[in-house]
Scaffold this active site. Structure first.
Site, mmCIF file in Angstrom:
data_model
loop_
_atom_site.group_PDB
_atom_site.id
_atom_site.type_symbol
_atom_site.label_atom_id
_atom_site.label_comp_id
_atom_site.label_asym_id
_atom_site.label_seq_id
_atom_site.Cartn_x
_atom_site.Cartn_y
_atom_site.Cartn_z
ATOM 1 N N TYR A 51 0.818 -1.217 0.000
ATOM 2 C CA TYR A 51 0.000 0.000 0.000
ATOM 3 C C TYR A 51 0.853 1.270 0.000
ATOM 4 O O TYR A 51 0.364 2.363 -0.272
ATOM 5 C CB TYR A 51 -0.954 0.031 1.204
ATOM 6 C CG TYR A 51 -2.049 -1.018 1.147
ATOM 7 C CD1 TYR A 51 -2.323 -1.724 -0.021
ATOM 8 C CD2 TYR A 51 -2.812 -1.306 2.265
ATOM 9 C CE1 TYR A 51 -3.310 -2.680 -0.072
ATOM 10 C CE2 TYR A 51 -3.814 -2.272 2.220
ATOM 11 C CZ TYR A 51 -4.053 -2.956 1.048
ATOM 12 O OH TYR A 51 -5.040 -3.906 1.010
ATOM 13 N N LYS A 94 3.337 -15.193 1.564
ATOM 14 C CA LYS A 94 3.401 -16.017 0.353
ATOM 15 C C LYS A 94 4.872 -16.238 0.020
ATOM 16 O O LYS A 94 5.368 -15.775 -1.011
ATOM 17 C CB LYS A 94 2.663 -15.317 -0.801
ATOM 18 C CG LYS A 94 1.155 -15.310 -0.652
ATOM 19 C CD LYS A 94 0.504 -16.664 -0.914
ATOM 20 C CE LYS A 94 0.476 -16.973 -2.392
ATOM 21 N NZ LYS A 94 -0.095 -18.316 -2.648
ATOM 22 N N ASP A 137 -2.938 -17.912 1.381
ATOM 23 C CA ASP A 137 -4.149 -18.475 0.771
ATOM 24 C C ASP A 137 -4.697 -19.615 1.627
ATOM 25 O O ASP A 137 -5.901 -19.725 1.874
ATOM 26 C CB ASP A 137 -3.897 -18.927 -0.676
ATOM 27 C CG ASP A 137 -2.628 -19.753 -0.843
ATOM 28 O OD1 ASP A 137 -1.766 -19.715 0.053
ATOM 29 O OD2 ASP A 137 -2.489 -20.440 -1.869
ATOM 30 N N ASP A 168 -5.271 -7.063 5.676
ATOM 31 C CA ASP A 168 -6.500 -6.361 5.313
ATOM 32 C C ASP A 168 -7.604 -7.380 5.039
ATOM 33 O O ASP A 168 -8.729 -7.284 5.541
ATOM 34 C CB ASP A 168 -6.206 -5.524 4.051
ATOM 35 C CG ASP A 168 -7.228 -4.434 3.840
ATOM 36 O OD1 ASP A 168 -8.190 -4.356 4.630
ATOM 37 O OD2 ASP A 168 -7.074 -3.665 2.876
ATOM 38 N N ASP A 194 -10.714 -9.087 7.810
ATOM 39 C CA ASP A 194 -12.136 -8.964 7.460
ATOM 40 C C ASP A 194 -12.818 -10.326 7.436
ATOM 41 O O ASP A 194 -13.963 -10.466 7.875
ATOM 42 C CB ASP A 194 -12.305 -8.278 6.096
ATOM 43 C CG ASP A 194 -12.330 -6.765 6.226
ATOM 44 O OD1 ASP A 194 -12.084 -6.265 7.348
ATOM 45 O OD2 ASP A 194 -12.597 -6.078 5.227
#
Ligand code: NAD
Length: 369
Positions: free
Chosen positions: A147, A198, A230, A254, A258
């Site tokens: 980001y 990852k 994942d 992020d 959620d």
């Protein structure tokens, strides 16, 4: 009297816009209750932020407000935003007030608990047996990664195509400081950390994993595992109770936070904390926004904000007993069938924002005996 009870705890309250002031009103009542019944002392200041600050000061975060935020032990933040300010320039939008606070206080660690209150197990999208007793803490790196990485942007190419670029970048110190937050937290919880990245396809992920493994050696009492992001997403909806603390980068955090949050039901129940270096900045806020659709109606759920205050008691003011008391009071009230509209279920008692506050205070008094 304990040390923390002798201290005066400084706090800046920024209610913000929409339902922010409505839910913060109930936190102020809890603070007064704590002063009157548990001997805690607070030095509270209050100011505007977001759209309200833009209306009053012409900016979403005034310099004097930022200065105060840097001086106090913690900021209690409501929510910002609303269509009234849609036409305002991006740097003066309500949300810019929150982003500036995060940046200026260097709040690099975002703590998002996913706690399933027993009376609400049916509100989850998963089967009750999968979420009953769920208590996960997601620790998300908040100031680095893709980001913020450079280069970034959208370029026009000579062949007429366009190219969008973002850069995932982490340095050792960023991984270490977030890692220590996660491991220290695990020590106060069930002693287990899962680090998610990852590493199989990203060099930044490989570095993250290698550095986390180095940190893990300093915490032989904490169980540690790596998990590809994942798979972590999949495991969160398959068997979420296997996790205690999950530490991960800005992007994966992020999403994973959620996903974890929704395991527990409503947005109106979710607290969060954003922490900087120890003793140098902390901000506590509900995960939800300013909910313009219900603002002014007196029906917003104040529990996410009250639970955020409980996090402030635990992580900034070292008042863990009082934090637990608030969490127990929330559970008690839910067990008694008291519900705001967002968590209403058949046969339960529907209450307003302030009535929910009344019930919380009554439960605190009952549990404090
Ligand atoms: P939102 O979280 O404000 O609302 C989403 C839905 O959840 C709405 O239907 C709302 O009524 C409901 N809801 C949220 N909190 C609730 C509560 N405590 N009790 C009962 N119901 C609740 O998200 P949105 O609608 O996407 O955004 C509205 C505004 O809030 C926008 O301006 C957005 O930019 C802003 N926002 C601010 C923050 C923040 O201040 N940290 C976070 C998210 C969104």
């Amino acid at each position: 009297m304990s040390d923390t009870q002798n201290k005066t705890h400084s706090m800046l309250i920024l209610p913000g816009d929409g339902i922010g002031p409505e839910v913060m009103e109930e936190v102020k009542r809890v603070i007064t209750w704590m002063e009157e019944n548990r001997g805690l002392k607070f030095d509270i200041s209050e100011d505007h932020v977001g759209g309200r600050a833009y209306d009053e000061y012409g900016v979403p975060l005034a310099d004097k407000t930022l200065q105060k935020a840097k001086e106090v032990g913690a900021v209690m933040f409501g929510a910002v935003g609303g269509s009234k300010w849609d036409g305002v320039d991006y740097d003066k939008r309500p949300e810019a007030g929150l982003l500036t606070l995060r940046k200026e206080l260097n709040l690099f660690a975002n703590l998002r608990p996913a706690l399933c209150f027993e009376p609400l197990v049916d509100a989850s999208s998963l089967k009750p047996e999968l979420v009953s007793g769920l208590d996960i803490m997601i620790v998300r790196e908040l100031t680095g990664g893709v980001y913020f990485g450079e280069p970034r942007g959208i370029e026009e190419l000579s062949n007429g195509q366009r190219r969008g670029v973002n850069t995932q970048v982490y340095e050792t110190y960023e991984i270490h400081r977030i890692g220590h937050v996660a491991f220290d937290l695990a020590r106060k919880r069930r002693g287990h950390v899962t680090s998610s990245e990852k590493a199989n396809v990203m060099e930044s992920g490989l570095l993250w994993r290698e550095e986390m493994e180095i940190i893990a050696r300093d915490y032989p009492d904490v169980e540690y595992q790596n998990m590809l992001a994942d798979n972590c997403g999949m495991q969160l909806v398959r068997a979420p109770k296997q996790f205690d603390v999950i530490v991960t980068d800005n992007l994966f955090g992020d999403m994973l936070s959620d996903v974890a949050a929704m395991l527990t039901g409503s947005l109106g129940m979710l607290p969060s904390a954003s922490l900087g270096e120890v003793g140098k900045g902390a901000l506590y806020e509900p995960v939800h926004g300013s909910a313009p659709d219900i603002a002014g109606k007196g029906i917003a759920n104040p529990l996410a904000t009250i639970l955020s205050f409980a996090m402030a008691l635990r992580y900034t003011y070292d008042c863990g007993d009082e934090a637990t008391l608030i969490e127990d009071a929330v559970n008690e009230v839910l067990k008694d069938g008291i519900r705001t509209a967002d968590i209403q279920q058949e046969g339960k008692t529907l209450v307003s924002t302030s009535e929910m506050g009344d019930h919380i205070l009554a439960a605190l008094t009952k549990l404090n005996k």
